[in-house]
Design a protein around this motif. Sequence first.
Motif, PDB file in Angstrom:
ATOM      1  N   THR A  18      22.274  -8.299  18.437  1.00  0.00           N
ATOM      2  CA  THR A  18      21.971  -6.880  18.199  1.00  0.00           C
ATOM      3  C   THR A  18      21.359  -6.191  19.419  1.00  0.00           C
ATOM      4  OG1 THR A  18      21.711  -7.334  15.867  1.00  0.00           O
ATOM      5  CG2 THR A  18      20.779  -5.274  16.650  1.00  0.00           C
ATOM      6  N   LEU A  19      20.317  -6.776  19.955  1.00  0.00           N
ATOM      7  CA  LEU A  19      19.613  -6.115  21.058  1.00  0.00           C
ATOM      8  C   LEU A  19      20.535  -5.903  22.258  1.00  0.00           C
ATOM      9  CD1 LEU A  19      16.890  -5.042  22.123  1.00  0.00           C
ATOM     10  CD2 LEU A  19      16.494  -7.307  23.076  1.00  0.00           C
ATOM     11  N   VAL A  20      21.197  -6.966  22.658  1.00  0.00           N
ATOM     12  CA  VAL A  20      22.059  -6.873  23.848  1.00  0.00           C
ATOM     13  C   VAL A  20      23.234  -5.916  23.584  1.00  0.00           C
ATOM     14  CG1 VAL A  20      23.420  -8.941  23.347  1.00  0.00           C
ATOM     15  CG2 VAL A  20      23.159  -8.233  25.680  1.00  0.00           C
ATOM     16  N   SER A  21      23.700  -5.874  22.339  1.00  0.00           N
ATOM     17  CA  SER A  21      24.813  -4.965  22.007  1.00  0.00           C
ATOM     18  C   SER A  21      24.347  -3.515  22.054  1.00  0.00           C
ATOM     19  CB  SER A  21      25.355  -5.258  20.611  1.00  0.00           C
ATOM     20  OG  SER A  21      25.772  -6.574  20.545  1.00  0.00           O
ATOM     21  N   THR A  24      24.029  -2.563  25.664  1.00  0.00           N
ATOM     22  CA  THR A  24      25.357  -2.384  26.271  1.00  0.00           C
ATOM     23  C   THR A  24      25.994  -1.088  25.782  1.00  0.00           C
ATOM     24  OG1 THR A  24      25.587  -4.773  26.191  1.00  0.00           O
ATOM     25  CG2 THR A  24      27.567  -3.547  26.681  1.00  0.00           C
ATOM     26  N   GLY A  25      25.909  -0.847  24.478  1.00  0.00           N
ATOM     27  CA  GLY A  25      26.508   0.360  23.900  1.00  0.00           C
ATOM     28  C   GLY A  25      25.881   1.615  24.476  1.00  0.00           C
ATOM     29  N   LEU A  26      24.554   1.604  24.555  1.00  0.00           N
ATOM     30  CA  LEU A  26      23.841   2.780  25.081  1.00  0.00           C
ATOM     31  C   LEU A  26      24.245   3.057  26.528  1.00  0.00           C
ATOM     32  CD1 LEU A  26      20.161   2.551  23.778  1.00  0.00           C
ATOM     33  CD2 LEU A  26      21.779   4.409  23.440  1.00  0.00           C
ATOM     34  N   MET A 120      30.775  -7.033  17.655  1.00  0.00           N
ATOM     35  CA  MET A 120      29.875  -6.303  18.551  1.00  0.00           C
ATOM     36  C   MET A 120      30.633  -5.723  19.743  1.00  0.00           C
ATOM     37  SD  MET A 120      27.168  -6.107  17.082  1.00  0.00           S
ATOM     38  CE  MET A 120      25.532  -6.537  16.644  1.00  0.00           C
ATOM     39  N   LEU A 121      31.498  -6.528  20.349  1.00  0.00           N
ATOM     40  CA  LEU A 121      32.217  -6.049  21.532  1.00  0.00           C
ATOM     41  C   LEU A 121      33.199  -4.934  21.168  1.00  0.00           C
ATOM     42  CD1 LEU A 121      32.842  -9.434  23.328  1.00  0.00           C
ATOM     43  CD2 LEU A 121      31.478  -7.566  24.219  1.00  0.00           C
ATOM     44  N   TYR A 122      33.936  -5.142  20.085  1.00  0.00           N
ATOM     45  CA  TYR A 122      34.869  -4.095  19.651  1.00  0.00           C
ATOM     46  C   TYR A 122      34.086  -2.827  19.321  1.00  0.00           C
ATOM     47  CZ  TYR A 122      38.638  -7.578  19.059  1.00  0.00           C
ATOM     48  OH  TYR A 122      39.595  -8.547  19.261  1.00  0.00           O
ATOM     49  N   GLY A 123      32.916  -3.019  18.720  1.00  0.00           N
ATOM     50  CA  GLY A 123      32.063  -1.866  18.382  1.00  0.00           C
ATOM     51  C   GLY A 123      31.697  -1.080  19.626  1.00  0.00           C
ATOM     52  N   VAL A 124      31.286  -1.796  20.669  1.00  0.00           N
ATOM     53  CA  VAL A 124      30.902  -1.126  21.927  1.00  0.00           C
ATOM     54  C   VAL A 124      32.103  -0.377  22.514  1.00  0.00           C
ATOM     55  CG1 VAL A 124      30.190  -1.539  24.322  1.00  0.00           C
ATOM     56  CG2 VAL A 124      29.014  -2.718  22.473  1.00  0.00           C
TER      57      VAL A 124
END
Lengths: 711, 307
Positions: A18-21, A24-26, A120-124
């Motif tokens: 969660t945190l790293v995602s 990355t997303g931000l 998570m990656l697809y989400g980003v």
Amino acid sequence: MKNIFSKNVFKQAIKKLTLVSILTGLLSTMITTMLISNHHISGHNMLLRFDFDYMLYGSRGYTAVGVAPILLVVMFLCSALFTYISFNYQNKRSSADKFHSLPYTRTQQYVSRIFAILTMLYGVIILTMVTAWVTLNTSDSIYIFRYLILGTLGFMAGTTLIVGIMATAMSFTGNLLSNFTTATVLLFLPRCILFLIGMLITQTSYQIVNLNELNVFLNPSTNIPVGMILDVSKLWQYNGVSEILISPKSIIYTFVLGMAYLVIAMLISNKRKSELAGKSFINKNLSYAFAGLCVMPILSFSAYHFINRYWFTNNLSYSISKFPITLIAFSLIIFFVICIIYNGRIKGIAKGFLVFVLTGVLSLIFMVGGSAVADIQLHKTVKYDNVEYVTINLSWEKDFTNTPTYRYGILLAKDVKLDDKDLIKLLTKSLDTAITSIDKGSDSEFPLHFGTNFWCEFHMNNGRKVVRNIPVHIQTDVIEILNLLLADKEYNKALSTMPEVYIITDYSLDSIPKEYTQHANAIYESLVNEITESNGEIERRILPYYFHYDVFPNSHSNGQVDSVVVRGSFDNTAYISRYEIDNSVPKTKKVYMIKSFELNRQKFNEAIDIILTNTVDYTNLNMSVFLLNKDDDSYRLHYNYYDKESMSPNQLIKLCKDLKTIDIDEFDTYYNYARIFINIGATDKSEYIALDTYIPISEEVFNYWLKNTSN
Amino acid sequence: MIKIKNATKTFGHFKAIKNVTCSINKGSIFGIVGSNGAGKSTLLRLISGVYHLDKGEVLLDNEFIYDNPKIKKNIIFLSDTPFVELGTTAKKLMKEYAFHYDNFDKKEYKELIEIFKLDKNMPLSSFSKGMLRQAMIIIALSCNTKYIVLDEALDGLDAMIRGLVKKKIYNKVLDNNTTVIISSHSLRELEDFCDSVILIHKGELVFQQQLNDMDSSFIKVQVALQDATTDCLFEAVDVVKYMKSGSVSSLIVKGNEQEIIKTIQKFNPILLETVPLSLEEIFTYELQQYGYALDKDNESALNLEVK
């Protein structure tokens, strides 16, 4: 399903990422928003200096990668990092003990974690692309929506592949160094060998058989991450990284390959011994094998170099040059360094030497095999009576400004089925001639690197397809082929078709300021109407340049006319078409000139006032005036203030006074016109002015300046 | 019940466990003793389903444990080096294990945390080795699994806490009929705690003993003879070890107890009594029988640590 996937493990893995995602997303969305908001197109073009992308999308349009270049970092680095974070428990005995003792199967642990990583990656990726889409809309930027969708899928496919490769590497290695180095080897090694084989095929066939037309395994563009790196490194030339990213073939292949790696990783993970934690490899032999794989590309390149030299010279002693031997020595050193790093000791290294020799033999076998494939490919002749039909892709061309151009018409025409027997006979004959020339080598009557090339897809009666880039050396044959193409109504029509407005993404008109590009719509629409109304009389002017040079010499302009450049995409292929606005399209030319003056009028008046009121230091002034006759596209006269021999300050004042009398309505009545470039440098009293515009000129003014010029 | 049959585990060329066969009864405390590197931890990992067997089988309630979540739900394994993520507190750890084990008893966890006086909100990384072990034992007990596997869980705990842990384990066994398997390199640690103990050395099971039935082929006798010399005894019985303190001699004698007493009584001893052998002594002398030599400098066999 219950034994394959565990909600609990999935939730735990999501929690861990969660945190790293979020970070990355931000970061990803912020950078994307910032780049688009600041119209930072040149920025990403500098960052990702892909010539073809730049040519295709110009300075205004966004490429599929250019929309969100940060996603390259997500694809290449975050994918590996997220996978490492999720599976690094396997690298430590205490954590491996803990997770392997929990009430889940190995498969559940693996599949659930992979689902979490991909979620998570697809989400980003989706979040970034949606942000890009919103920002592009609010900033009125030019982009192709379909590219956003395909780009998203491309990034997702690339991400899947890298996650799959990293998971595979982590399934049989047990520490950070071996995890990442093995993943790198897995990512590049197979493609590296295939690339060298592909290069052998294209090199030895003088590009008659092209890498990009080979099957999915030999065509480097099908593997999105590796294809991009090869393209950027200029080891191989394709249509740019964006074209790799949005190609449906590449997306499907990369995704399927990624899934295959994920399955392999699952199978190995199930068999993975818990005690591997902390060790590079489960045993020494595997580390030797790994070292062998690491140096295999170098050894293969050495073999490639040797075979390539032998193929072109037939001289064995010449082929054994210092270069491949140096490469072998170099790879031997690397091999032993890797062995020492992974085993931590020199003892038993002699055994490793056998692995090195084996790797060398294997590399040679690969390259010799590749050479054999190349020979078979080259000599695959096409019998014309076995051909059902042929399709011809005239591919990109260089226009009069030497700019590579991928015509819209060519894209439409490349799928037109041509079954004219004369055409097929001529093409197959040309192919035979080319193969014979290659076999003869230097004894050939035709220079192998010259000739007009035709990309042909021969569709055989038995359903098979042979793709060849045929160089036609005899000029009469070239003209005959082109005439046969024009004789085919469907092909001819396709070539002459202009893009419909809705798929156009960008225009480029020299005298229309960039901020007014939207006005170019009216000019392009006028051009389309005028060509349609001419009933084919002026259609040949918009034919590809192949025809201008070879079939209709002098049908193209002398290069001093303006043109409208239309960019867009068709069938997921980007195109760029340039149409001249010359005297063959007088209505459009008038629309263009009026638009030009309308948009520049205020600036023009300001500039003339500055010159007349003498508020500007003339040393900062550069003014060029080209007088043009209505019936003539070429510039008749050229005045340049800075060139004192052309115009004195008094003449300049007189000229400016004359120009000030112009009225836009007089475009209809005036016979002549001028094109004016004014550059006034910034001083304390004035601001910088730069303009390029057409103006109408009365006959009186025209004739006065015609007489009083020193030109 | 756990059945281990011909269990063999190899790491490369090194055989960590060689054909170990034994069984562990339900509701018992089972000790595994051995020196460092003997294979205790490997055997526990095989029992917990962490390692895959190269040969043989490990059955829990007649089902294979490896990769079997249904059975693994009934067992919790506490490694000798417990793993905790950075920043994890005892509370977070409780939540994590409660997530994985359906029978996790949060009430019991709270009680134990209070009894052991641990701060549940403090990061476990700031705990001492002993405190971390306590926290992990609390988790293991709260999971309420049928089987608890503890790898050197008592090592590093002070005497008071050790006593407390043992008490809680006893309670668990008595109340829930839980089976506890615990390893240690300290024989005395387990002597008064386990129902049965096995000794492994170099991956092999050397000896298995039910502690409520200390049936040994050795006896310890204390004897004082009238003529003060005991040389005659060496000819009459099979003396393994001899010690003399004043006029009283202590002998470790191999053979049947009744026959040995009968034989020695023929010498009209002033004093003759049998003394119970400690577990360590039994292991030591039994090991000799298996051909393992005693360490001359250390009376304890196989470098077993004596506290």
